[in-house]
Write a protein that holds these residues in place. Structure first.
Motif, PDB file in Angstrom:
ATOM      1  N   GLY A  53      18.561  19.717  73.721  1.00  0.00           N
ATOM      2  CA  GLY A  53      18.641  19.564  72.226  1.00  0.00           C
ATOM      3  C   GLY A  53      19.954  19.152  71.602  1.00  0.00           C
ATOM      4  N   LEU A  54      19.738  19.375  70.271  1.00  0.00           N
ATOM      5  CA  LEU A  54      21.085  19.123  69.647  1.00  0.00           C
ATOM      6  C   LEU A  54      21.521  20.439  68.904  1.00  0.00           C
ATOM      7  CD1 LEU A  54      20.617  15.389  67.930  1.00  0.00           C
ATOM      8  CD2 LEU A  54      21.969  15.944  70.093  1.00  0.00           C
ATOM      9  N   SER A  55      22.601  20.795  68.609  1.00  0.00           N
ATOM     10  CA  SER A  55      23.102  22.017  68.138  1.00  0.00           C
ATOM     11  C   SER A  55      23.266  21.808  66.666  1.00  0.00           C
ATOM     12  CB  SER A  55      24.410  22.372  68.686  1.00  0.00           C
ATOM     13  OG  SER A  55      25.626  21.208  68.514  1.00  0.00           O
ATOM     14  N   VAL A  56      23.241  22.852  65.813  1.00  0.00           N
ATOM     15  CA  VAL A  56      23.201  22.737  64.560  1.00  0.00           C
ATOM     16  C   VAL A  56      24.516  21.909  63.948  1.00  0.00           C
ATOM     17  CG1 VAL A  56      23.594  24.086  62.291  1.00  0.00           C
ATOM     18  CG2 VAL A  56      22.678  25.310  64.283  1.00  0.00           C
ATOM     19  N   LYS A  57      24.075  21.019  63.035  1.00  0.00           N
ATOM     20  CA  LYS A  57      24.816  20.164  62.117  1.00  0.00           C
ATOM     21  C   LYS A  57      24.631  20.096  60.783  1.00  0.00           C
ATOM     22  CE  LYS A  57      22.607  15.796  63.864  1.00  0.00           C
ATOM     23  NZ  LYS A  57      21.720  15.595  62.929  1.00  0.00           N
ATOM     24  N   THR A  58      25.077  19.389  59.962  1.00  0.00           N
ATOM     25  CA  THR A  58      25.065  19.127  58.571  1.00  0.00           C
ATOM     26  C   THR A  58      25.631  17.718  58.332  1.00  0.00           C
ATOM     27  OG1 THR A  58      24.990  21.483  57.961  1.00  0.00           O
ATOM     28  CG2 THR A  58      25.343  19.633  56.288  1.00  0.00           C
ATOM     29  N   GLY A  70       6.139  12.332  73.330  1.00  0.00           N
ATOM     30  CA  GLY A  70       6.357  13.882  73.509  1.00  0.00           C
ATOM     31  C   GLY A  70       6.074  14.505  72.129  1.00  0.00           C
ATOM     32  N   ASN A  71       6.690  15.812  72.074  1.00  0.00           N
ATOM     33  CA  ASN A  71       6.824  16.661  70.949  1.00  0.00           C
ATOM     34  C   ASN A  71       8.005  17.323  70.846  1.00  0.00           C
ATOM     35  OD1 ASN A  71       6.517  19.396  71.977  1.00  0.00           O
ATOM     36  ND2 ASN A  71       4.831  18.511  73.063  1.00  0.00           N
ATOM     37  N   ALA A  72       8.597  17.858  69.706  1.00  0.00           N
ATOM     38  CA  ALA A  72       9.817  18.333  69.390  1.00  0.00           C
ATOM     39  C   ALA A  72       9.734  19.595  68.344  1.00  0.00           C
ATOM     40  CB  ALA A  72      11.087  17.401  68.990  1.00  0.00           C
ATOM     41  N   GLU A  73      10.574  20.364  68.322  1.00  0.00           N
ATOM     42  CA  GLU A  73      10.769  21.331  67.172  1.00  0.00           C
ATOM     43  C   GLU A  73      12.240  20.929  66.434  1.00  0.00           C
ATOM     44  OE1 GLU A  73      10.796  25.946  66.361  1.00  0.00           O
ATOM     45  OE2 GLU A  73      10.690  25.188  68.259  1.00  0.00           O
ATOM     46  N   ILE A  74      12.114  20.777  65.167  1.00  0.00           N
ATOM     47  CA  ILE A  74      13.122  20.505  64.480  1.00  0.00           C
ATOM     48  C   ILE A  74      13.323  21.493  63.127  1.00  0.00           C
ATOM     49  CG2 ILE A  74      14.227  18.499  62.680  1.00  0.00           C
ATOM     50  CD1 ILE A  74      12.996  16.512  64.400  1.00  0.00           C
ATOM     51  N   VAL A  75      14.508  22.039  63.224  1.00  0.00           N
ATOM     52  CA  VAL A  75      14.696  23.053  62.317  1.00  0.00           C
ATOM     53  C   VAL A  75      15.721  22.806  61.413  1.00  0.00           C
ATOM     54  CG1 VAL A  75      15.607  25.497  62.259  1.00  0.00           C
ATOM     55  CG2 VAL A  75      14.295  24.684  64.244  1.00  0.00           C
ATOM     56  N   ILE A  76      15.245  22.598  60.070  1.00  0.00           N
ATOM     57  CA  ILE A  76      15.841  22.458  58.733  1.00  0.00           C
ATOM     58  C   ILE A  76      16.044  23.590  57.823  1.00  0.00           C
ATOM     59  CG2 ILE A  76      16.047  20.938  56.925  1.00  0.00           C
ATOM     60  CD1 ILE A  76      13.951  19.028  58.522  1.00  0.00           C
ATOM     61  N   ASN A  78      16.745  26.631  58.574  1.00  0.00           N
ATOM     62  CA  ASN A  78      15.876  27.848  59.113  1.00  0.00           C
ATOM     63  C   ASN A  78      14.663  27.699  59.193  1.00  0.00           C
ATOM     64  OD1 ASN A  78      18.279  29.107  60.081  1.00  0.00           O
ATOM     65  ND2 ASN A  78      18.811  29.943  58.160  1.00  0.00           N
ATOM     66  N   VAL A  79      14.095  26.392  58.740  1.00  0.00           N
ATOM     67  CA  VAL A  79      12.432  26.401  58.511  1.00  0.00           C
ATOM     68  C   VAL A  79      12.141  25.502  59.959  1.00  0.00           C
ATOM     69  CG1 VAL A  79      10.440  25.353  57.438  1.00  0.00           C
ATOM     70  CG2 VAL A  79      12.259  26.513  56.380  1.00  0.00           C
ATOM     71  N   SER A  80      11.189  25.804  60.954  1.00  0.00           N
ATOM     72  CA  SER A  80      10.767  25.248  61.922  1.00  0.00           C
ATOM     73  C   SER A  80       9.741  24.234  61.648  1.00  0.00           C
ATOM     74  CB  SER A  80      10.372  26.166  62.887  1.00  0.00           C
ATOM     75  OG  SER A  80       9.977  25.574  64.240  1.00  0.00           O
ATOM     76  N   ASN A  81       9.972  23.023  62.159  1.00  0.00           N
ATOM     77  CA  ASN A  81       8.883  21.925  61.996  1.00  0.00           C
ATOM     78  C   ASN A  81       8.550  21.418  63.564  1.00  0.00           C
ATOM     79  OD1 ASN A  81       9.052  21.412  58.880  1.00  0.00           O
ATOM     80  ND2 ASN A  81      11.174  21.697  59.995  1.00  0.00           N
ATOM     81  N   HIS A  82       7.309  21.602  63.759  1.00  0.00           N
ATOM     82  CA  HIS A  82       6.711  21.089  65.264  1.00  0.00           C
ATOM     83  C   HIS A  82       6.049  19.679  64.837  1.00  0.00           C
ATOM     84  CE1 HIS A  82       5.472  21.172  69.220  1.00  0.00           C
ATOM     85  NE2 HIS A  82       4.173  20.700  68.811  1.00  0.00           N
ATOM     86  N   ILE A  91      15.142  14.717  56.842  1.00  0.00           N
ATOM     87  CA  ILE A  91      16.001  15.659  57.017  1.00  0.00           C
ATOM     88  C   ILE A  91      16.935  15.470  55.986  1.00  0.00           C
ATOM     89  CG2 ILE A  91      17.907  16.733  58.527  1.00  0.00           C
ATOM     90  CD1 ILE A  91      16.392  15.688  60.936  1.00  0.00           C
ATOM     91  N   PRO A  92      16.931  16.359  54.953  1.00  0.00           N
ATOM     92  CA  PRO A  92      17.798  16.045  53.732  1.00  0.00           C
ATOM     93  C   PRO A  92      19.202  16.410  54.067  1.00  0.00           C
ATOM     94  CG  PRO A  92      16.030  17.596  53.279  1.00  0.00           C
ATOM     95  CD  PRO A  92      16.140  17.636  54.816  1.00  0.00           C
ATOM     96  N   ALA A  93      20.131  15.608  53.206  1.00  0.00           N
ATOM     97  CA  ALA A  93      21.494  15.674  53.424  1.00  0.00           C
ATOM     98  C   ALA A  93      22.041  17.031  53.048  1.00  0.00           C
ATOM     99  CB  ALA A  93      22.579  14.745  52.371  1.00  0.00           C
ATOM    100  N   HIS A  94      23.026  17.433  53.565  1.00  0.00           N
ATOM    101  CA  HIS A  94      23.709  18.862  53.232  1.00  0.00           C
ATOM    102  C   HIS A  94      23.069  20.184  53.912  1.00  0.00           C
ATOM    103  CE1 HIS A  94      26.512  16.146  51.204  1.00  0.00           C
ATOM    104  NE2 HIS A  94      25.373  15.724  50.346  1.00  0.00           N
ATOM    105  N   LEU A  95      21.842  19.798  54.567  1.00  0.00           N
ATOM    106  CA  LEU A  95      21.067  21.179  55.097  1.00  0.00           C
ATOM    107  C   LEU A  95      21.367  21.310  56.534  1.00  0.00           C
ATOM    108  CD1 LEU A  95      17.643  21.010  53.212  1.00  0.00           C
ATOM    109  CD2 LEU A  95      19.684  22.271  52.435  1.00  0.00           C
ATOM    110  N   PRO A  96      21.641  22.522  56.874  1.00  0.00           N
ATOM    111  CA  PRO A  96      21.993  22.811  58.446  1.00  0.00           C
ATOM    112  C   PRO A  96      20.679  22.312  59.143  1.00  0.00           C
ATOM    113  CG  PRO A  96      21.719  24.614  57.269  1.00  0.00           C
ATOM    114  CD  PRO A  96      21.845  23.551  56.229  1.00  0.00           C
TER     115      PRO A  96
END
Length: 117
Positions: A53-58, A70-76, A78-82, A91-96
């Protein structure tokens, strides 16, 4: 384990491509291939092997992630999106945000830099 392997060769313009075949899976790796790189943004294809995966970034810029295999879980923020193949998310700017390992998958990421001058 995050093992990014960037490939900065752009695709040949004016030629059709099968997007999902442009990038391969590499064991224990995240592979990134930039398709287009411009001052106003870029488009990259990424493949994630199982458990990668990719670690937390902003980012200071908005990004659009689209799953192409395939499928993935993208967390924006702290909200999980499958997301499954064919689905996308802004993925909005400035959000982890981060991509949680969830089996092998491929995605396209588009980053838009204009409007932030």
């Amino acid at each position: 384990m995050e093992n990014n392997k960037p490939d900065n060769t752009e695709l040949e313009p004016g030629k059709a491509h099968i997007i999902v075949d442009i990038i391969e899976y590499v064991p224990n790796s995240v592979v990134i291939k930039t398709i287009i790189r411009k001052s106003t943004g870029n488009i990259s294809i990424m493949s994630f092997d199982s458990g990668e995966g990719l670690s937390v970034k902003t980012s200071p810029f908005d990004a659009f992630a689209q799953i192409i295999e395939g499928n993935a879980e993208i967390v924006i923020d702290n909200v999980s999106n499958h997301l499954e193949s064919g689905m996308g998310i802004i993925i909005p700017a400035h959000l982890p945000n981060y991509i949680k390992p969830n089996g092998r998958f491929k995605m396209i990421q588009t980053i838009i830099k204009s409007g932030y001058e």
